[in-house]
Scaffold this motif. Structure first.
Motif, PDB file in Angstrom:
ATOM      1  N   GLY A  56       1.161  -1.304  -0.116  1.00 48.32           N
ATOM      2  CA  GLY A  56      -0.309   0.012   0.010  1.00 48.32           C
ATOM      3  C   GLY A  56       0.652   0.573  -0.292  1.00 48.32           C
ATOM      4  N   ALA A  57       0.571   2.541  -0.147  1.00 52.20           N
ATOM      5  CA  ALA A  57       0.697   3.913  -0.012  1.00 52.20           C
ATOM      6  C   ALA A  57      -0.098   3.970   0.830  1.00 52.20           C
ATOM      7  N   LEU A  58       0.827   4.894   2.038  1.00 57.52           N
ATOM      8  CA  LEU A  58       0.703   6.022   3.128  1.00 57.52           C
ATOM      9  C   LEU A  58       0.782   7.068   3.135  1.00 57.52           C
ATOM     10  N   ARG A  59       0.490   8.409   3.905  1.00 55.65           N
ATOM     11  CA  ARG A  59       1.758   9.722   4.295  1.00 55.65           C
ATOM     12  C   ARG A  59       1.262   9.975   5.285  1.00 55.65           C
ATOM     13  N   GLY A  60       2.537  11.170   6.229  1.00 52.33           N
ATOM     14  CA  GLY A  60       1.659  11.536   7.269  1.00 52.33           C
ATOM     15  C   GLY A  60       1.684  13.099   7.048  1.00 52.33           C
ATOM     16  N   PHE A  61       1.280  13.548   7.433  1.00 54.01           N
ATOM     17  CA  PHE A  61       1.339  15.346   7.646  1.00 54.01           C
ATOM     18  C   PHE A  61       0.567  15.946   8.199  1.00 54.01           C
ATOM     19  N   PHE A  62       0.888  17.141   8.550  1.00 53.67           N
ATOM     20  CA  PHE A  62      -0.058  18.319   9.429  1.00 53.67           C
ATOM     21  C   PHE A  62      -0.437  18.964   9.151  1.00 53.67           C
ATOM     22  N   ILE A  63      -1.202  19.692   9.252  1.00 51.91           N
ATOM     23  CA  ILE A  63      -2.047  21.012   8.989  1.00 51.91           C
ATOM     24  C   ILE A  63      -1.580  21.945   9.718  1.00 51.91           C
ATOM     25  N   ILE A  65      -0.214  26.412  10.844  1.00 49.60           N
ATOM     26  CA  ILE A  65      -1.296  28.057  10.743  1.00 49.60           C
ATOM     27  C   ILE A  65      -2.059  28.109   9.889  1.00 49.60           C
ATOM     28  N   ASP A  66      -1.208  28.308   8.399  1.00 49.81           N
ATOM     29  CA  ASP A  66      -1.844  28.703   7.821  1.00 49.81           C
ATOM     30  C   ASP A  66      -2.659  28.123   6.513  1.00 49.81           C
ATOM     31  N   GLY A  67      -2.780  26.638   6.782  1.00 47.06           N
ATOM     32  CA  GLY A  67      -4.120  25.809   6.828  1.00 47.06           C
ATOM     33  C   GLY A  67      -3.648  24.645   5.709  1.00 47.06           C
ATOM     34  N   GLN A  68      -2.409  24.788   4.920  1.00 44.57           N
ATOM     35  CA  GLN A  68      -2.017  24.038   4.185  1.00 44.57           C
ATOM     36  C   GLN A  68      -1.619  22.496   4.644  1.00 44.57           C
ATOM     37  N   GLU A  69      -1.507  22.026   3.795  1.00 46.21           N
ATOM     38  CA  GLU A  69      -1.501  20.748   4.547  1.00 46.21           C
ATOM     39  C   GLU A  69      -0.044  19.882   4.083  1.00 46.21           C
ATOM     40  N   HIS A  70       0.612  19.893   5.082  1.00 43.60           N
ATOM     41  CA  HIS A  70       2.596  19.711   4.995  1.00 43.60           C
ATOM     42  C   HIS A  70       3.228  18.628   4.742  1.00 43.60           C
ATOM     43  N   THR A  71       3.461  17.619   3.607  1.00 46.11           N
ATOM     44  CA  THR A  71       3.596  15.741   4.075  1.00 46.11           C
ATOM     45  C   THR A  71       5.129  15.508   4.841  1.00 46.11           C
ATOM     46  N   ILE A  72       4.942  15.180   5.662  1.00 46.31           N
ATOM     47  CA  ILE A  72       6.312  14.969   6.096  1.00 46.31           C
ATOM     48  C   ILE A  72       6.702  13.589   5.740  1.00 46.31           C
ATOM     49  N   GLU A  91       1.987  10.118  24.179  1.00 48.83           N
ATOM     50  CA  GLU A  91       1.335  11.221  24.583  1.00 48.83           C
ATOM     51  C   GLU A  91       0.849  12.212  22.671  1.00 48.83           C
ATOM     52  N   PRO A  92      -0.269  12.848  23.478  1.00 43.39           N
ATOM     53  CA  PRO A  92      -1.441  13.319  21.530  1.00 43.39           C
ATOM     54  C   PRO A  92       0.013  13.270  20.415  1.00 43.39           C
ATOM     55  N   ALA A  93      -1.157  13.192  19.399  1.00 41.86           N
ATOM     56  CA  ALA A  93      -0.156  13.114  17.810  1.00 41.86           C
ATOM     57  C   ALA A  93      -0.698  14.110  18.032  1.00 41.86           C
ATOM     58  N   THR A  94       0.829  14.480  16.718  1.00 43.79           N
ATOM     59  CA  THR A  94       0.905  16.022  15.912  1.00 43.79           C
ATOM     60  C   THR A  94       0.386  15.431  14.308  1.00 43.79           C
ATOM     61  N   LEU A  95       0.194  14.200  13.581  1.00 38.66           N
ATOM     62  CA  LEU A  95       0.269  13.999  12.558  1.00 38.66           C
ATOM     63  C   LEU A  95      -0.996  13.472  12.203  1.00 38.66           C
ATOM     64  N   PHE A  96      -1.409  13.528  10.973  1.00 37.03           N
ATOM     65  CA  PHE A  96      -2.302  12.805  10.191  1.00 37.03           C
ATOM     66  C   PHE A  96      -1.566  11.361   9.505  1.00 37.03           C
ATOM     67  N   ILE A  97      -2.147  10.583   9.854  1.00 36.57           N
ATOM     68  CA  ILE A  97      -1.001   9.160   9.374  1.00 36.57           C
ATOM     69  C   ILE A  97      -2.795   8.818   8.473  1.00 36.57           C
ATOM     70  N   GLU A  98      -2.107   8.993   6.640  1.00 28.90           N
ATOM     71  CA  GLU A  98      -3.738   9.059   5.883  1.00 28.90           C
ATOM     72  C   GLU A  98      -3.089   7.521   4.861  1.00 28.90           C
ATOM     73  N   ALA A  99      -4.000   6.844   4.841  1.00 28.25           N
ATOM     74  CA  ALA A  99      -3.908   5.795   3.580  1.00 28.25           C
ATOM     75  C   ALA A  99      -4.292   6.703   2.113  1.00 28.25           C
ATOM     76  N   MET A 100      -2.937   6.158   1.061  1.00 26.90           N
ATOM     77  CA  MET A 100      -3.826   7.140  -0.271  1.00 26.90           C
ATOM     78  C   MET A 100      -4.129   5.285  -1.399  1.00 26.90           C
ATOM     79  N   GLU A 101      -3.941   4.445  -0.950  1.00 23.89           N
ATOM     80  CA  GLU A 101      -4.434   3.259  -1.142  1.00 23.89           C
ATOM     81  C   GLU A 101      -4.858   2.618  -0.261  1.00 23.89           C
ATOM     82  N   ASP A 102      -5.873   1.654  -0.692  1.00 20.30           N
ATOM     83  CA  ASP A 102      -6.581   0.614   0.069  1.00 20.30           C
ATOM     84  C   ASP A 102      -4.627  -0.318   0.683  1.00 20.30           C
ATOM     85  N   SER A 103      -4.544  -0.533   2.079  1.00 21.37           N
ATOM     86  CA  SER A 103      -3.587  -0.662   1.691  1.00 21.37           C
ATOM     87  C   SER A 103      -2.869  -2.271   3.316  1.00 21.37           C
TER      88      SER A 103
END
Length: 196
Positions: A56-63, A65-72, A91-103
C-alpha cells in the motif's frame, strides 16, 4: 496462522531469532487492512501502534497555521509510517497518518514493543538501527530543503524515490517537497519539454 513473512524477512538482515523469540515476536503482531483515505492516526490521540506497510501507500502530514497540508513522510510496500514522538513518549500525536491506497499493514502495540525490547536483546539493536536511518534521512532532507532549489529538490527526489512518483498524487509530492502543485507541474513540464 497469519502470514508475517514480509516483516520477518525485513528484519532478518539485522537479527537472528531462535524459535522461541520468533514465536514471541509473531505473537504480538496483528494484520490491519485499511481503505484508501482512511486515517490511522490523528492529532490529539496517542499513537498506540508501530506500523509496517506490507502493501500500500500512506503519508504522514500536519496542517499548518496557514491551513495548508504539509506532508512530512511517505511510505509504500516494505516501509514504515507513524508519529514517532507520539508512539515513543505516549503523548498526543501531531500528525495525520492517511492511507492513499487500500493497504495491508502489520502492527504491534507500545506495550508489546516494551516486552520485545525486554525479552529479545537483539530487537533493541534493530530498532536503534532503524532510528539511526531515520535520523540520517531527516538530516539529509533538511539540508536539501535549505540548500537546493525547487528544481534540484525535485530531481533529487525523482532519482531517489521513483516509485513514489508513481504511487502518490502530484499535490502530495509537491507538499512533501515544500512547493505548490502548480509550481511542481511547471517544473515537470519544463523537464519533459527539454527532453523532447
Amino acid at each position: 496462522m497469519q502470514d508475517f513473512s514480509s516483516i520477518l524477512s525485513h528484519i532478518a538482515p539485522h537479527i537472528t531469532l531462535n524459535e522461541h523469540d520468533k514465536e514471541l515476536f509473531i505473537s504480538v503482531l496483528s494484520i490491519k487492512k485499511v481503505k484508501r483515505k482512511q486515517f490511522l492516526e490523528q492529532p490529539g490521540y496517542v499513537s498506540k501502534y508501530r506500523t509496517y506497510v506490507v502493501e500500500g501507500a500512506l503519508r504522514g502530514f500536519f496542517i499548518g497555521i496557514d491551513g495548508q497540508e504539509h506532508t512530512i513522510s511517505l511510505a509504500v510496500d516494505d516501509g514504515w509510517i507513524g508519529d514517532p514522538g507520539s508512539f515513543l513518549y505516549q503523548e498526543p500525536a501531531t500528525l495525520f497518518i492517511e492511507a492513499m491506497e487500500d493497504s495491508i499493514l502489520i502492527q504491534w502495540s507500545y506495550e508489546s514493543e516494551q516486552l520485545l525490547l525486554e525479552e529479545i536483546p537483539q530487537f533493541a539493536m534493530v530498532m536503534m538501527k532503524r532510528a539511526q536511518q531515520i535520523a540520517v534521512m531527516i538530516q539529509r532532507r533538511v539540508i536539501s530543503q535549505l540548500s537546493l532549489s525547487a528544481e534540484e529538490r525535485y530531481e533529487e527526489f525523482a532519482a531517489k524515490y521513483p516509485v513514489f512518483l508513481q504511487r502518490f498524487p502530484l499535490y502530495i509530492i509537491a507538499s512533501y517537497l515544500g512547493m505548490t502543485r502548480e509550481f511542481l507541474s511547471k517544473i515537470r513540464n519544463q523537464k519533459m519539454n527539454s527532453k523532447s
